[in-house]
Write an enzyme that holds these catalytic residues in place. Sequence first.
Site, short mmCIF file in Angstrom:
data_model
loop_
_atom_site.label_atom_id
_atom_site.label_comp_id
_atom_site.label_asym_id
_atom_site.label_seq_id
_atom_site.Cartn_x
_atom_site.Cartn_y
_atom_site.Cartn_z
N ARG A 74 0.73 -0.90 0.04
CA ARG A 74 -0.22 0.16 -0.29
C ARG A 74 0.94 1.27 0.29
O ARG A 74 2.31 1.09 0.59
CB ARG A 74 -1.22 0.42 0.88
CG ARG A 74 -1.47 -1.03 1.34
CD ARG A 74 -2.97 -0.27 0.09
NE ARG A 74 -4.36 -1.30 0.31
CZ ARG A 74 -4.56 -2.11 -0.99
NH1 ARG A 74 -3.70 -2.56 -1.32
NH2 ARG A 74 -5.86 -2.83 -0.16
N GLU A 118 -3.09 8.20 -3.89
CA GLU A 118 -3.14 7.65 -4.90
C GLU A 118 -5.02 8.54 -6.01
O GLU A 118 -5.80 8.42 -5.73
CB GLU A 118 -3.60 6.27 -5.28
CG GLU A 118 -2.26 5.52 -5.15
CD GLU A 118 -2.67 3.60 -4.99
OE1 GLU A 118 -3.84 3.90 -4.69
OE2 GLU A 118 -1.91 3.50 -4.67
N HIS A 122 -0.95 1.22 -9.53
CA HIS A 122 -2.54 0.26 -8.30
C HIS A 122 -3.68 -1.01 -9.17
O HIS A 122 -3.63 -1.22 -9.71
CB HIS A 122 -3.14 0.48 -7.45
CG HIS A 122 -3.24 0.13 -6.29
ND1 HIS A 122 -3.39 0.80 -5.50
CD2 HIS A 122 -3.88 -1.31 -6.20
CE1 HIS A 122 -4.12 0.01 -3.63
NE2 HIS A 122 -4.32 -1.63 -4.23
C1 DGY Z 1 -6.14 -5.46 -3.02
O1 DGY Z 1 -7.35 -6.34 -3.35
O2 DGY Z 1 -5.85 -4.69 -1.48
C2 DGY Z 1 -5.76 -4.32 -3.94
O3 DGY Z 1 -5.05 -3.15 -3.78
C3 DGY Z 1 -7.47 -3.61 -5.33
O4 DGY Z 1 -6.78 -4.40 -6.07
#
Ligand code: DGY
Length: 321
Positions: A239, A268, A287
């Site tokens: 993240r 983001e 992402h």
């Molecule tokens: C998740 O599933 O947490 C990804 O980061 C987004 O698809």
Amino acid sequence: MPKQKVYVTRARVPEAIELLRTLFDVEVWPDNTPPPKNVLLEQAAVNDAMMTEVDDVIDESILESGKGKLKIIANRGVGYNNIDLNAATACDVIITNTPGILAEACADMTFALILSIARKVTFGDRAIRNGKWTVFDQVPYLGTDVHGKKLGIIGLGDIGEKVIKRSIGFEMDVFYHSRTSKPEIEEKYRITRMGFNDILATCDYVSLHVPLSSETENMISSKQLSMMKKESFLINMSRGPTVNLDDLNAALESGQIAGAAIDVTDPEPVPVDHPIVNNENIVITPHIGSASKATFTAMGIAAANNVVAALKGKDIPSPVN
Ligand code: DGY
């Protein structure tokens, strides 16, 4: 009897929406950006379920608004740091995620990032598009080997394990850091557990695969970057807030590390005028770790199945509270 009501915050996975429509009265937020807070507050109060994306911020006030009516929020993602879990539990709202689906896609993407930054794939592509490839000369494009190098995995869950499987083909030496030791995985893949600082100081590629929490937020800032080898690369598949973007930019500019490849940023989308965007030694992707068509769709269906189970009184496949 009127149908139960479901609110879906993006029209992204038609297969999931169709599935929900066969059973429920479904409304979908029409825009591509998250619904504003006032919309979420209103919808939480009148729906039995919501299906959300990982960038929908579901705070205490939204959960309070749903109290008594809203039974479930099904997040389409394995991460759920966008939702106040304690408030959800206090308001009797079930939160679900979509585990066990994206690990292969994210591991593929991890290697896409490692290979892109190490072998200057996007750098070379940019050179061609910008008309800079005018003479056959490999010198500006000399990269770093991936095979035979040391890979450090921070956070050994499903994705980390799939990354290890792929690293075997590249004959890499793998080290991992995780709160708990994983003797079976160590034995199975002949990998070694190491302290976090030792991984930073030793590995050629340091790859983050941790969930976001108060412990992992800012886990890579200037102090940790200063421990890394000058020829090493940072990969972030976790993240955005795990890495301090300004500190990373400073480390790239000073040559403290050789490069970085990150699929997540804080914030983001990353502002296009952030200096890191123009740094030649970084690959940044929007992402998209889990974003193969098949995985994306399967995650949507899994979120919809959580809604169906909760509203039909069946066992819920993946609750997190
Ligand atoms: C998740 O599933 O947490 C990804 O980061 C987004 O698809």
